[in-house]
Design a protein around this motif. Structure first.
Motif, PDB file in Angstrom:
ATOM      1  N   SER A  65      30.762 -19.298  21.840  1.00 33.92           N
ATOM      2  CA  SER A  65      30.913 -20.312  20.604  1.00 33.92           C
ATOM      3  C   SER A  65      31.579 -19.589  19.397  1.00 33.92           C
ATOM      4  O   SER A  65      31.447 -18.362  19.140  1.00 33.92           O
ATOM      5  CB  SER A  65      29.317 -20.366  19.850  1.00 33.92           C
ATOM      6  N   PRO A  66      32.677 -20.067  19.169  1.00 35.35           N
ATOM      7  CA  PRO A  66      33.241 -21.367  19.849  1.00 35.35           C
ATOM      8  C   PRO A  66      33.963 -21.329  20.962  1.00 35.35           C
ATOM      9  O   PRO A  66      34.445 -20.066  21.145  1.00 35.35           O
ATOM     10  CB  PRO A  66      34.147 -22.001  18.613  1.00 35.35           C
ATOM     11  N   PRO A 150      33.653 -26.865  18.888  1.00 36.72           N
ATOM     12  CA  PRO A 150      32.515 -26.086  17.836  1.00 36.72           C
ATOM     13  C   PRO A 150      31.223 -26.379  18.315  1.00 36.72           C
ATOM     14  O   PRO A 150      30.939 -27.606  18.961  1.00 36.72           O
ATOM     15  CB  PRO A 150      33.077 -26.995  16.506  1.00 36.72           C
ATOM     16  N   SER A 151      30.414 -25.440  18.168  1.00 37.21           N
ATOM     17  CA  SER A 151      29.072 -25.326  18.500  1.00 37.21           C
ATOM     18  C   SER A 151      28.198 -24.420  17.489  1.00 37.21           C
ATOM     19  O   SER A 151      28.810 -23.321  17.457  1.00 37.21           O
ATOM     20  CB  SER A 151      28.727 -25.410  19.889  1.00 37.21           C
ATOM     21  N   THR A 152      27.106 -24.556  17.299  1.00 38.03           N
ATOM     22  CA  THR A 152      26.412 -23.673  16.442  1.00 38.03           C
ATOM     23  C   THR A 152      25.732 -22.708  17.622  1.00 38.03           C
ATOM     24  O   THR A 152      25.204 -21.612  17.386  1.00 38.03           O
ATOM     25  CB  THR A 152      24.973 -24.353  15.949  1.00 38.03           C
ATOM     26  N   THR A 153      25.721 -23.127  18.910  1.00 40.27           N
ATOM     27  CA  THR A 153      25.195 -22.363  19.863  1.00 40.27           C
ATOM     28  C   THR A 153      26.415 -22.343  21.240  1.00 40.27           C
ATOM     29  O   THR A 153      27.206 -23.098  21.065  1.00 40.27           O
ATOM     30  CB  THR A 153      23.895 -22.983  20.648  1.00 40.27           C
ATOM     31  N   ASN A 154      26.097 -21.394  22.061  1.00 40.77           N
ATOM     32  CA  ASN A 154      27.034 -21.093  23.142  1.00 40.77           C
ATOM     33  C   ASN A 154      27.116 -22.458  24.035  1.00 40.77           C
ATOM     34  O   ASN A 154      26.238 -23.226  24.228  1.00 40.77           O
ATOM     35  CB  ASN A 154      26.559 -19.949  23.800  1.00 40.77           C
ATOM     36  N   THR A 155      28.255 -22.593  24.357  1.00 42.46           N
ATOM     37  CA  THR A 155      28.580 -23.654  25.070  1.00 42.46           C
ATOM     38  C   THR A 155      29.826 -23.622  25.828  1.00 42.46           C
ATOM     39  O   THR A 155      30.761 -22.674  25.712  1.00 42.46           O
ATOM     40  CB  THR A 155      28.842 -25.057  24.018  1.00 42.46           C
TER      41      THR A 155
END
Length: 241
Positions: A65-66, A150-155
């Motif tokens: 992330s990101p 974008p992400s608030t957690t891993n992706t």
């Protein structure tokens, strides 16, 4: 009547010629260029997104992330459109959801004064093989195209294929450099790390705000390249080059 026919023919010919010129000038300017990404999972490296034969599985980042992907067009262009195609294998297409596209004039990892323009973002629902085309209204010559998820957690970020359409443009450089020794930046606006004085000059050349620089072989490695937004005429320092 003959005059009228000649006039109509002339108008049609001109219109077709203009359309042909537009078609010829706008081409896939990302084909064969250098791409990189935030990380690489397995063998699915960033270059696969520029090769349509890999569109089914595409490129794949690690869980982070990101997650981002960027292509260096190795030149400056006026970009007319950018098309992202979702992968089709194994349901990986969902990992292109909400990704956004932007264009930049410089590599953001090398210099902070980057000009960027947001082009658009992928919807929150993506089907395998679906295409998303964005138009960019950048008023500056473009060299880099970046896709970020974008992400608030891993992706993950998975892209089947990227097609960048555009034509060549000239970059209005503003860098200033005189190969003089024994000069020093007294109040740098940015301190960088460089291997040689030549590398420091390249960093300055890539930053629009930089018009002069100094390099010190004896300074700490993380602060040996000093960039200035003014022509250097200050005190002499024998450690600089």
């Amino acid at each position: 009547m003959l005059v009228l026919r000649a006039l109509v023919f002339g108008i049609l010919y001109t219109s077709v010629t203009r359309l042909q010129n537009i078609y010829v000038q706008s081409e896939n300017i990302s084909n064969g260029k250098y791409a990189k990404q935030s990380s690489t999972f397995s063998n699915k490296d960033a270059s696969r997104a520029l090769n349509k034969s890999f569109v089914s599985s595409g490129t794949l980042t690690k869980f982070a992330s990101p997650s981002w992907w960027v292509v260096d067009l190795r030149g400056y262009f006026t970009v007319s459109s950018i098309t992202l195609t979702a992968a089709t294998d194994g349901g990986w297409n969902i990992y292109m959801r909400n990704a956004f596209v932007e264009v930049m004039d410089k590599d953001v990892s090398l210099c902070p004064d980057v000009q960027s323009e947001w082009c658009g973002n992928v919807s929150n629902t993506v089907t395998g093989g679906q295409e998303f085309t964005f138009t960019c209204n950048a008023t500056f010559p473009v060299r880099f195209v970046r896709v970020t998820r974008p992400s608030t957690t891993n992706t993950f970020l998975v892209i089947g294929h990227v097609d960048v359409q555009g034509e060549g443009a000239k970059k209005p450089y503003r860098s200033y450099y005189k190969p003089l020794k024994n000069k020093k930046v007294s109040q740098p606006f940015l301190t960088m790390s460089a291997m040689t004085a030549g590398d420091c000059g390249i960093i300055c050349h890539r930053c629009n705000s930089c018009i002069d620089f100094s390099y010190s072989a004896v300074s700490p490695a993380d602060e040996n390249c000093l960039l200035s937004d003014q022509i250097i005429s200050g005190p002499v320092d024998n450690d600089t080059a």
